[in-house]
Design an enzyme around this catalytic site. Structure first.
Site, PDB file in Angstrom:
ATOM      1  N   HIS A 118       0.860  -1.185   0.000  1.00 35.45           N
ATOM      2  CA  HIS A 118       0.000   0.000   0.000  1.00 35.45           C
ATOM      3  C   HIS A 118       0.897   1.235   0.000  1.00 35.45           C
ATOM      4  O   HIS A 118       2.025   1.200   0.490  1.00 35.45           O
ATOM      5  CB  HIS A 118      -0.856  -0.044   1.272  1.00 35.45           C
ATOM      6  CG  HIS A 118      -1.941   0.971   1.354  1.00 35.45           C
ATOM      7  ND1 HIS A 118      -1.698   2.286   1.650  1.00 35.45           N
ATOM      8  CD2 HIS A 118      -3.283   0.861   1.210  1.00 35.45           C
ATOM      9  CE1 HIS A 118      -2.845   2.939   1.700  1.00 35.45           C
ATOM     10  NE2 HIS A 118      -3.824   2.105   1.425  1.00 35.45           N
ATOM     11  N   GLN A 198      -4.769  -4.768   7.301  1.00 36.40           N
ATOM     12  CA  GLN A 198      -5.712  -5.736   6.760  1.00 36.40           C
ATOM     13  C   GLN A 198      -5.681  -7.067   7.508  1.00 36.40           C
ATOM     14  O   GLN A 198      -6.506  -7.942   7.238  1.00 36.40           O
ATOM     15  CB  GLN A 198      -5.409  -5.985   5.277  1.00 36.40           C
ATOM     16  CG  GLN A 198      -5.604  -4.787   4.374  1.00 36.40           C
ATOM     17  CD  GLN A 198      -7.054  -4.360   4.258  1.00 36.40           C
ATOM     18  OE1 GLN A 198      -7.967  -5.127   4.517  1.00 36.40           O
ATOM     19  NE2 GLN A 198      -7.264  -3.122   3.855  1.00 36.40           N
ATOM     20  N   LYS A 221     -10.627  -0.034  10.122  1.00 36.50           N
ATOM     21  CA  LYS A 221     -10.810  -1.279   9.382  1.00 36.50           C
ATOM     22  C   LYS A 221     -11.270  -2.423  10.287  1.00 36.50           C
ATOM     23  O   LYS A 221     -11.554  -3.517   9.806  1.00 36.50           O
ATOM     24  CB  LYS A 221      -9.511  -1.678   8.674  1.00 36.50           C
ATOM     25  CG  LYS A 221      -9.078  -0.680   7.596  1.00 36.50           C
ATOM     26  CD  LYS A 221      -7.847  -1.154   6.859  1.00 36.50           C
ATOM     27  CE  LYS A 221      -7.316  -0.078   5.926  1.00 36.50           C
ATOM     28  NZ  LYS A 221      -8.227   0.240   4.829  1.00 36.50           N
ATOM     29  N   CYS A 362      -4.860   2.144  -3.831  1.00 39.39           N
ATOM     30  CA  CYS A 362      -3.658   2.667  -3.159  1.00 39.39           C
ATOM     31  C   CYS A 362      -2.447   1.759  -3.334  1.00 39.39           C
ATOM     32  O   CYS A 362      -1.499   1.818  -2.545  1.00 39.39           O
ATOM     33  CB  CYS A 362      -3.910   2.913  -1.671  1.00 39.39           C
ATOM     34  SG  CYS A 362      -5.148   4.177  -1.335  1.00 39.39           S
TER      35      CYS A 362
END
Length: 403
Positions: A118, A198, A221, A362
């Site tokens: 990212h 993530q 997230k 991204c």
């Protein structure tokens, strides 16, 4: 766990019960929030709207207590050795930047990242290449997006200062063998920073078991408020780091000529904190623990298996990453030859209220290297259902047929 009972905890689903359906498949960008997180945030604004750690009155003491409890909750959640290893940030990006700018990297020092990072874990190092003269080495993924640990060990054999990798890719959902990576890096004399943005919402992370040096993540997230995040660091390392953002709340005292910094974590938490966000973050940790990672992973895998089985044979459709959906967590990212990704996303939204992300996510570097304009990414979480997945599949097939 009962998925229908879980969905009752989320105002987003309740408000849509009598309206046109809205199917949220964009959790890899930002998750929905349960009511308990909103209630915790409102508790700060409505009942305890004060500064923590600055005043002597009872409201200030209540805020300070809640900040400390959240720090302890985060330490427990990630199995840190002590609460002082938890630094509150705005997001993963800020956490990575703190490490990048506090380590004292100098000309000739080498940082290793992967070819799927990212921008948050690419641009800070590019800036140090230009400003400080460090070396940036990029290890490419295997053709299916998985991580080659053998090649990695050879890649870092000579004089690497820091390895900085995403634990789970927002591009294709692939999770690296983090424990093996850390061991190999330490054998080579390198520190390790993991981007867990993530990973943290979807799998248990034990920083002590991993022996990772730094770990950064975002609250938004993992059911938490936007503008919240955490940087974990081994305390012995945090003590040695120079603070990156400085000013209020980072110092014990100052004169016109000098200052004395507070110990970690305070010396890295400059200025007034997002107290409401910190309140909400604690509630998010507790909610995820109540749901349990076993259920989270089971639900995501079943959804990915269903969607993959339904769409993988569509003409011109290519799924990014491994063919096995079990290796992609909750992410189904794909291209359809000759069809713009943004057009697909817009049509899914307009036709059926299905919300996905389109573009380059991204990870522009990966797409530009392969001359791919963009892709469509559907990302699920434990609150999504097979019925929602079926609506997504049905409408994607319609779009493919029309276009």
């Amino acid at each position: 766990m009962d998925i229908n009972k879980i969905r009752l905890d989320f105002p987003f689903f309740a408000q849509n019960s009598t309206k046109k359906p809205q199917i949220y498949l964009d959790t890899a960008c930002q998750s929905l929030r349960p009511q308990v997180v909103l209630d915790a945030m409102n508790r700060y604004y409505q009942l305890e709207p004060a500064c923590g750690g600055r005043s002597m009155h009872h409201l200030s003491a209540a805020v300070s207590k809640q900040v400390d409890e959240t720090r302890m909750a985060a330490a427990r959640f990630f199995h840190a050795s002590r609460k002082e290893e938890i630094i509150f940030t705005r997001n993963t990006t800020e956490g990575i930047n703190i490490v990048a700018n506090s380590l004292g990297l100098a000309a000739g020092d080498t940082v290793v990242i992967s070819g799927k990072e990212h921008n948050s874990n690419l641009i800070p190092w590019q800036m140090l290449v230009r400003r400080a003269g460090i070396n940036l080495k990029i290890i490419p993924p295997l053709p299916d997006g998985t991580f080659n640990i053998q090649e990695f060990e050879q890649f870092i054999a000579s004089g690497v200062k820091l390895v900085s990798l995403g634990m789970t890719s927002n591009l294709d959902g692939v999770t690296i063998p983090a424990a093996e990576v850390v061991k190999a890096a330490h054998r080579a004399g390198a520190l390790v920073l993991l981007d867990a943005a993530q990973a943290a919402p979807h799998r248990p992370i034990d920083v002590r078991s991993l022996d990772v040096d730094f770990l950064a993540l975002s609250g938004h997230k993992m059911l938490g408020p936007s503008g919240t995040g955490i940087l974990y660091g081994k305390y012995a390392l945090l003590e040695k780091l120079s603070p990156f953002l400085v000013g209020g709340d980072t110092v014990a005292t100052s004169t016109y000529d000098s200052c004395e910094f507070l110990p970690p974590p305070e010396k890295f938490e400059a200025g007034l904190q997002d107290y409401a966000g910190i309140y909400g973050l604690k509630a998010a940790f507790e909610y995820i623990q109540k749901v349990g990672f076993d259920f989270i992973q089971k639900q995501e895998t079943s959804l990915n298996e269903f969607i993959t089985g339904e769409i993988s044979s569509l003409p011109g459709l290519t799924i990014l990453g491994p063919a096995d959906p079990k290796l992609r967590g909750g992410i189904i990212n794909f291209t359809i030859e000759g069809i713009d990704s943004h057009r697909i996303a817009l049509m899914l939204d307009q036709m059926a209220g299905v919300m996905v992300r389109s573009g380059q996510h991204c990870v522009h570097s990966w797409f530009n290297d392969r001359q791919i304009k963009g892709s469509v990414r559907a990302s699920t979480y434990f609150y999504n259902t097979l019925e929602e997945a079926a609506v997504f599949v049905e409408n994607l097939k319609k779009i493919r047929k029309v276009l």
